[in-house]
Design a protein around this motif. Sequence first.
Motif, mmCIF file in Angstrom:
data_model
loop_
_atom_site.group_PDB
_atom_site.id
_atom_site.type_symbol
_atom_site.label_atom_id
_atom_site.label_comp_id
_atom_site.label_asym_id
_atom_site.label_seq_id
_atom_site.Cartn_x
_atom_site.Cartn_y
_atom_site.Cartn_z
ATOM 1 N N ILE A 739 0.834 -1.200 0.000
ATOM 2 C CA ILE A 739 0.000 0.000 0.000
ATOM 3 C C ILE A 739 0.873 1.256 0.000
ATOM 4 O O ILE A 739 0.604 2.220 -0.721
ATOM 5 C CB ILE A 739 -0.959 -0.007 1.215
ATOM 6 C CG1 ILE A 739 -2.009 -1.116 1.038
ATOM 7 C CG2 ILE A 739 -1.642 1.347 1.393
ATOM 8 C CD1 ILE A 739 -2.871 -1.351 2.259
ATOM 9 N N LYS A 740 1.949 1.227 0.821
ATOM 10 C CA LYS A 740 2.859 2.367 0.881
ATOM 11 C C LYS A 740 3.506 2.631 -0.473
ATOM 12 O O LYS A 740 3.624 3.786 -0.924
ATOM 13 C CB LYS A 740 3.944 2.076 1.930
ATOM 14 C CG LYS A 740 4.894 3.238 2.180
ATOM 15 C CD LYS A 740 4.182 4.411 2.837
ATOM 16 C CE LYS A 740 5.151 5.533 3.163
ATOM 17 N NZ LYS A 740 4.440 6.736 3.686
ATOM 18 N N LYS A 741 3.901 1.561 -1.151
ATOM 19 C CA LYS A 741 4.524 1.683 -2.468
ATOM 20 C C LYS A 741 3.555 2.303 -3.473
ATOM 21 O O LYS A 741 3.937 3.173 -4.276
ATOM 22 C CB LYS A 741 4.974 0.306 -2.945
ATOM 23 C CG LYS A 741 5.706 0.315 -4.279
ATOM 24 C CD LYS A 741 6.152 -1.083 -4.667
ATOM 25 C CE LYS A 741 6.870 -1.065 -6.014
ATOM 26 N NZ LYS A 741 7.280 -2.439 -6.432
ATOM 27 N N ILE A 742 2.284 1.865 -3.440
ATOM 28 C CA ILE A 742 1.265 2.392 -4.357
ATOM 29 C C ILE A 742 1.012 3.860 -4.062
ATOM 30 O O ILE A 742 0.940 4.701 -4.979
ATOM 31 C CB ILE A 742 -0.042 1.577 -4.233
ATOM 32 C CG1 ILE A 742 0.171 0.152 -4.763
ATOM 33 C CG2 ILE A 742 -1.184 2.254 -4.990
ATOM 34 C CD1 ILE A 742 -0.985 -0.789 -4.474
ATOM 35 N N GLU A 743 0.876 4.202 -2.785
ATOM 36 C CA GLU A 743 0.622 5.600 -2.408
ATOM 37 C C GLU A 743 1.770 6.501 -2.843
ATOM 38 O O GLU A 743 1.547 7.618 -3.335
ATOM 39 C CB GLU A 743 0.413 5.685 -0.893
ATOM 40 C CG GLU A 743 -0.917 5.094 -0.444
ATOM 41 C CD GLU A 743 -1.096 5.080 1.065
ATOM 42 O OE1 GLU A 743 -2.243 5.018 1.530
ATOM 43 O OE2 GLU A 743 -0.062 5.119 1.777
ATOM 44 N N ASN A 744 3.005 6.034 -2.697
ATOM 45 C CA ASN A 744 4.171 6.818 -3.143
ATOM 46 C C ASN A 744 4.146 7.016 -4.655
ATOM 47 O O ASN A 744 4.498 8.097 -5.168
ATOM 48 C CB ASN A 744 5.469 6.126 -2.740
ATOM 49 C CG ASN A 744 5.713 6.187 -1.248
ATOM 50 O OD1 ASN A 744 5.159 7.039 -0.554
ATOM 51 N ND2 ASN A 744 6.557 5.282 -0.742
ATOM 52 N N SER A 748 3.868 10.557 -6.815
ATOM 53 C CA SER A 748 4.750 10.922 -7.938
ATOM 54 C C SER A 748 3.934 11.362 -9.143
ATOM 55 O O SER A 748 4.311 12.314 -9.850
ATOM 56 C CB SER A 748 5.647 9.743 -8.319
ATOM 57 O OG SER A 748 6.502 9.394 -7.253
ATOM 58 N N ILE A 749 2.824 10.669 -9.385
ATOM 59 C CA ILE A 749 1.960 11.031 -10.525
ATOM 60 C C ILE A 749 1.401 12.430 -10.322
ATOM 61 O O ILE A 749 1.403 13.263 -11.243
ATOM 62 C CB ILE A 749 0.824 10.003 -10.680
ATOM 63 C CG1 ILE A 749 1.394 8.648 -11.130
ATOM 64 C CG2 ILE A 749 -0.230 10.495 -11.678
ATOM 65 C CD1 ILE A 749 0.387 7.524 -11.108
ATOM 66 N N ARG A 750 0.922 12.710 -9.104
ATOM 67 C CA ARG A 750 0.360 14.047 -8.807
ATOM 68 C C ARG A 750 1.436 15.126 -8.924
ATOM 69 O O ARG A 750 1.187 16.206 -9.496
ATOM 70 C CB ARG A 750 -0.236 14.053 -7.398
ATOM 71 C CG ARG A 750 -1.525 13.256 -7.245
ATOM 72 C CD ARG A 750 -2.197 13.584 -5.900
ATOM 73 N NE ARG A 750 -3.370 12.756 -5.662
ATOM 74 C CZ ARG A 750 -3.363 11.645 -4.952
ATOM 75 N NH1 ARG A 750 -2.226 11.205 -4.414
ATOM 76 N NH2 ARG A 750 -4.465 10.945 -4.780
ATOM 77 N N ASN A 751 2.618 14.852 -8.379
ATOM 78 C CA ASN A 751 3.703 15.842 -8.422
ATOM 79 C C ASN A 751 4.160 16.149 -9.842
ATOM 80 O O ASN A 751 4.717 17.210 -10.117
ATOM 81 C CB ASN A 751 4.906 15.349 -7.603
ATOM 82 C CG ASN A 751 4.614 15.323 -6.112
ATOM 83 O OD1 ASN A 751 3.667 15.986 -5.653
ATOM 84 N ND2 ASN A 751 5.409 14.566 -5.348
ATOM 85 N N SER A 752 3.918 15.169 -10.741
ATOM 86 C CA SER A 752 4.296 15.370 -12.150
ATOM 87 C C SER A 752 3.169 16.017 -12.944
ATOM 88 O O SER A 752 3.233 16.109 -14.174
ATOM 89 C CB SER A 752 4.670 14.028 -12.781
ATOM 90 O OG SER A 752 5.728 13.420 -12.083
ATOM 91 N N GLY A 753 2.093 16.426 -12.243
ATOM 92 C CA GLY A 753 0.957 17.072 -12.915
ATOM 93 C C GLY A 753 -0.097 16.107 -13.401
ATOM 94 O O GLY A 753 -1.034 16.501 -14.097
ATOM 95 N N GLY A 754 0.049 14.839 -13.063
ATOM 96 C CA GLY A 754 -0.936 13.837 -13.476
ATOM 97 C C GLY A 754 -2.159 13.818 -12.566
ATOM 98 O O GLY A 754 -2.227 14.534 -11.562
#
Length: 769
Positions: A739-744, A748-754
């Motif tokens: 779960i931690k890996k998925i959340e991270n 990353s997707i959000r931080n990249s504008g996704g």
Amino acid sequence: MGRLQQPMMTRKLEQGAVIYSEGSTIKEISIIVKGSVKASGNYGENIINTGNVIGILDLGTGRYLYNYIANEETLICYFQIETVEDVCNVMAADASYPGMIISSLGKQMISLAGEFEKLKGLSEEIYNFVNEEYAEYKNVCEGYHKESATIKRIEALEEIDEDSIIVTSDLDYYVNLDLIPLETKKKFYASNEYVMMTEIKRIQEYAFEITEAYEIVIAYVNRVKDALFAKDEDNLFMRLAELAFLINESNGDIALIWSRIKNIADFVTNEKCIEQSALPVLVGHFKTKIKVGADLDDEQSNLTRQYTLDQIKGARILAKNSLDTILDYSEIDKEKGDKFKQYLTVYNSLPDKFATTDEVDKLRKAITKLFYEIYELVFFKSEETNVAEPIIDMFLNYGYVDERFVTESQLLQLIYYKRDDTKSEYPIYSMKEWLQEIYHGKAEPSKNEFDLDYIGVLREKKKTHHVSEAEEKAYMSDIDGRVRFEITNMFRVANRVTSGKVLTFCPVLHKDLIVGSIDKFIQQKASIEKAYEELQKIDYSLFYRTILYHDSSKGITKEYVEKKVLPITILMPNVGTKGTMWQETSGVKKDTPARFALPILSKETPEELLIHVVGRYRWEICRNIQGVYWSDITEKSLTSEYYDYIQFYKKNRDISVQVKEKIRNEIAKARNNYREVFVQDYIQWIKYEAKGASRLNKVARTILMTYCPFTKEIRSDLANFPAFSDLIEKYELQLAAKIKKIENSYVSIRNSGGKITKELEDNLEFYKQ
């Protein structure tokens, strides 16, 4: 063979003459030269025809297994014999004897094993029947505002201990042995004495094994029978009679009570294996104590309580000459139609429609062949005319062919049954509905027995001989051909398999297949959906597949997500006892739905039918996804770890000697089929381990916790159980890391504008179950 030949003697027998008595010591064996012999007794009955042998199968037990009676004027040649070794001397009499005798033994093993399978089914059936009737008794008492009695025999009942029944014989082997031409067997077995004697001894050992298991099961059946009726008070019959006497004294209507007593009597008298000598005495005594004027056997009075007179009259008119209606509708060739009617007339007159004699077997095969031919014609006609006709729908959905084959009550229930047509996320179809999906191009035909689908067969044709572009185009656009492919390759086979009566299958609906009300047998779509939901409340990842997901417009380049893929369920038009996992995907893509087949009429609950099916599905979908690496332990998966566990269990230091012996027996029962060993463990996992009842060994439990984990609620309940605590703690740590890996990754997707899509949200929610 270099031995002193046994002297051969002959004996001519009149019809009805007793040749050998069941249980008597074997002193001779016989070969039927002319005529036929009826073998009947505790292990069922069958007809042994000319050219077959009597006594060698029995020799392994030292006693005759049946009463052998001349079925007609019969001539036998017989040999005096005392031991298995004496068989060699008999063989010396004629070079054709070895093959002839082994061929005969194979046929008798098919009959014996078939009767044993029926008996095993009866043990489960009578257990369920007793509990169902006990519940009905309580409902009847409640309806009469009377307190129900506690029947200790029923309260203490347990299902038969499967571990006590060890049968390793392979029925398929004897079925295939029977298919080999007799002349081939004669040459083969006459060529080597050691091979011939080894085959005979093995068959005798299997026969002895089955008869021992038979005794265990028959003892269980008759012990359960005592809960239905006995001469003491602690049984269902006596409690119902007691209630009837009480109601009758106050001039009350006892029709409901009588219907329960009659249901018990009908069930028992339909099963020859159940000891029933006391039943007619008890029923006769019951009737004499009921006041004159109580019309106990008036089925009409029971029908009028459920249906109006106009409904009953309408059903009779509608169903009159049903077979002619179906045949006329199909427009089948008159000669074939007349043959079908003739076959059904003979079939309906049989005292035992499940007999395993050659004559009855040929009759069932003839009916079956014409049934599917008629079914195909009727289906196409119904789609062309697009007119709903109740009798035609009953034929297509239930295999109904003739009003004489069902009781009037069953007929009314079929005609007036309100089908559940509510929309559901679960794709569940009757056979007619499923063929309509293919006919209208909404679904592709299923795979055949060689794992080839409709397009796959075309590819094979192109490999083996030239197929022109026009022929290929015609094949691909042939809608009727697709439907015929499904009827020939899936329907015919799955219908037989789901019936649970592989050796005695006949596709026509008949009252002999049903005890009591037919509406209790109908598998409703809502009940099947509920069963699926209940299974997923335990095994939450059951129908999830790992797929690669990407959406460049949302900034998602590559994510593995869990996708829910619900199976397609097809209801076969038969009265059956088994479900089958027909194929684990619907096509080449890994995220296409599996296809399961269930009988549309069954005494089993949807949960009982489906638990075996999803167990096989668990194995096969993993095997499909893993491909050639399914058994490679370096590629961790459900199948590879389980395969490794079963293959090397003898060397596993984590498994005790006692548990190793149990595993050995389980493998023998599954005939060395690793998948079937897993299925039995999976059933234990769902039915018992999920409730904290330890049934599996540590290794099997670890594999199942890894690949078929329980829901969070169940894990929480089991966390304090010693057998589960370490496993659950380890699983929770691994899950938290996942779960931690998925959340991270999502951060990353959000931080990249996704953007986190619903698919990604659902994936995270899946791991939190």
